[in-house]
Scaffold this motif. Sequence first.
Motif, short mmCIF file in Angstrom:
data_model
loop_
_atom_site.label_atom_id
_atom_site.label_comp_id
_atom_site.label_asym_id
_atom_site.label_seq_id
_atom_site.Cartn_x
_atom_site.Cartn_y
_atom_site.Cartn_z
N VAL A 146 0.84 -1.21 0.00
CA VAL A 146 0.00 0.00 0.00
C VAL A 146 0.87 1.25 0.00
O VAL A 146 0.69 2.17 -0.81
N SER A 147 1.82 1.30 0.92
CA SER A 147 2.67 2.49 1.02
C SER A 147 3.52 2.65 -0.23
O SER A 147 3.75 3.78 -0.70
N ALA A 148 3.99 1.54 -0.79
CA ALA A 148 4.80 1.62 -2.01
C ALA A 148 3.99 2.17 -3.17
O ALA A 148 4.48 2.98 -3.97
N ALA A 149 2.73 1.74 -3.29
CA ALA A 149 1.88 2.22 -4.38
C ALA A 149 1.60 3.70 -4.24
O ALA A 149 1.66 4.47 -5.22
N PHE A 150 1.29 4.14 -3.02
CA PHE A 150 1.00 5.56 -2.82
C PHE A 150 2.26 6.40 -2.99
O PHE A 150 2.21 7.49 -3.57
N ASP A 151 3.39 5.89 -2.54
CA ASP A 151 4.63 6.62 -2.69
C ASP A 151 4.98 6.81 -4.16
O ASP A 151 5.44 7.88 -4.57
N GLN A 152 4.72 5.79 -4.97
CA GLN A 152 4.98 5.92 -6.40
C GLN A 152 4.03 6.93 -7.02
O GLN A 152 4.43 7.71 -7.91
N TRP A 153 2.77 6.91 -6.58
CA TRP A 153 1.81 7.90 -7.09
C TRP A 153 2.27 9.31 -6.75
O TRP A 153 2.23 10.22 -7.61
N LEU A 154 2.73 9.51 -5.53
CA LEU A 154 3.23 10.83 -5.15
C LEU A 154 4.43 11.23 -6.00
O LEU A 154 4.51 12.36 -6.48
N SER A 155 5.35 10.30 -6.20
CA SER A 155 6.55 10.60 -6.98
C SER A 155 6.19 10.97 -8.41
O SER A 155 6.74 11.92 -8.98
N ASP A 156 5.27 10.23 -9.01
CA ASP A 156 4.82 10.54 -10.37
C ASP A 156 4.12 11.89 -10.42
O ASP A 156 4.30 12.67 -11.37
N THR A 157 3.32 12.16 -9.40
CA THR A 157 2.51 13.39 -9.39
C THR A 157 3.36 14.63 -9.24
O THR A 157 3.18 15.62 -9.96
N LEU B 233 -3.01 16.65 -6.92
CA LEU B 233 -2.87 16.78 -5.47
C LEU B 233 -4.16 17.26 -4.83
O LEU B 233 -4.51 16.83 -3.72
N ALA B 234 -4.87 18.15 -5.51
CA ALA B 234 -6.14 18.64 -4.96
C ALA B 234 -7.16 17.52 -4.83
O ALA B 234 -8.01 17.54 -3.94
N ASP B 235 -7.07 16.53 -5.71
CA ASP B 235 -8.01 15.41 -5.73
C ASP B 235 -7.31 14.11 -5.30
O ASP B 235 -7.69 13.03 -5.73
N TRP B 236 -6.33 14.23 -4.42
CA TRP B 236 -5.47 13.09 -4.11
C TRP B 236 -6.23 11.88 -3.61
O TRP B 236 -5.89 10.73 -3.93
N ALA B 237 -7.29 12.08 -2.80
CA ALA B 237 -7.98 10.95 -2.18
C ALA B 237 -8.64 10.06 -3.21
O ALA B 237 -8.75 8.84 -3.01
N SER B 238 -9.07 10.64 -4.33
CA SER B 238 -9.66 9.85 -5.41
C SER B 238 -8.62 9.47 -6.45
O SER B 238 -8.58 8.33 -6.92
N ALA B 239 -7.77 10.43 -6.80
CA ALA B 239 -6.84 10.21 -7.90
C ALA B 239 -5.79 9.15 -7.60
O ALA B 239 -5.27 8.51 -8.51
N SER B 240 -5.49 8.94 -6.33
CA SER B 240 -4.44 7.99 -5.96
C SER B 240 -4.95 6.58 -5.79
O SER B 240 -4.16 5.67 -5.50
N GLY B 241 -6.26 6.38 -5.93
CA GLY B 241 -6.80 5.03 -5.77
C GLY B 241 -6.86 4.62 -4.31
O GLY B 241 -6.65 5.44 -3.41
#
Length: 281
Positions: free
Chosen positions: A201-212, A224-232
């Motif tokens: 879970v943390s790895a997936a979110f961390d990659q999403w943050l890095s890409d974003t 980032l404004a829509d992070w709760a939905s956009a990050s899955g």
Amino acid sequence: MTHPRAASAPTTPAARMPTLFIPHGAGPCFFMDWQPAQAWDKTAAWLASIPASLPARPSAILLVTAHWLADQPSMSSAAQPGLLFDYYGFPPHTYQLRYPAAGAPALAQHTSALLTSAGFAPRQDAQRGFDHGCFIPLMLAFPQADLPVLQMSLLSSLDAAAHLRLGQALQPLRQQGVLIIGSGMSYHNMRGYGDPRSASVSAAFDQWLSDTVALPEAERNARLADWASASGPAGRLSHPPRAEEHLLALHVAAGAGGDSPGARVFSDRVMGVDISAFRFG
């Protein structure tokens, strides 16, 4: 030790500072025994490396802490703030730590004017000291405590877009040599630490943050404004509802970063989860 006077807004051009989002650890973790003993060593070493990575010595530090929420942006405006030991159940010596940096009341005035122009109603708090989201990482990054520090709150609304706007209002400070730091954690689900299921879970979110953060400014901010939905699902599993304050310090750093490119500059796995730091500029 002689401490500098509180900083005012510089009148001559200074090196344009980057903005940073840093992991501040768990309570006073860097200054006590931990299991395993080396758990926080890489994070501590990275924090200590920050000054050498900057284009010049900052004129001051503006640190946005995840451990202070207020309905409007609030600042510790005392000339010599004390410390707020807002952690509990740790060894007695961790309540004797010292970080005697000067405050920055003139910078607080200047910052208040910027925030007011951006539609906020900022407040100055001459009583509040530096909390552990502020003094713990700064003890490693700037151990001499010889730079003035302005501590700022997040917004209790936890509105992601509002935190981006808050950061955008702070952009002019970068040209004045002020180092803007968002202090939080890229993963902060208290029930997830140490749970083997949290690694992916943390790895997936961390990659999403890095890409974003690496995207152009407009696209980055929209995600980032829509992070709760956009990050899955990984987003809310990393930052549960009404507990996302440790992430929103990143939004302030990103907003203040403006059109500067963003990048992950540090990552480690601690207590079974990925934690990272990000830089803009």
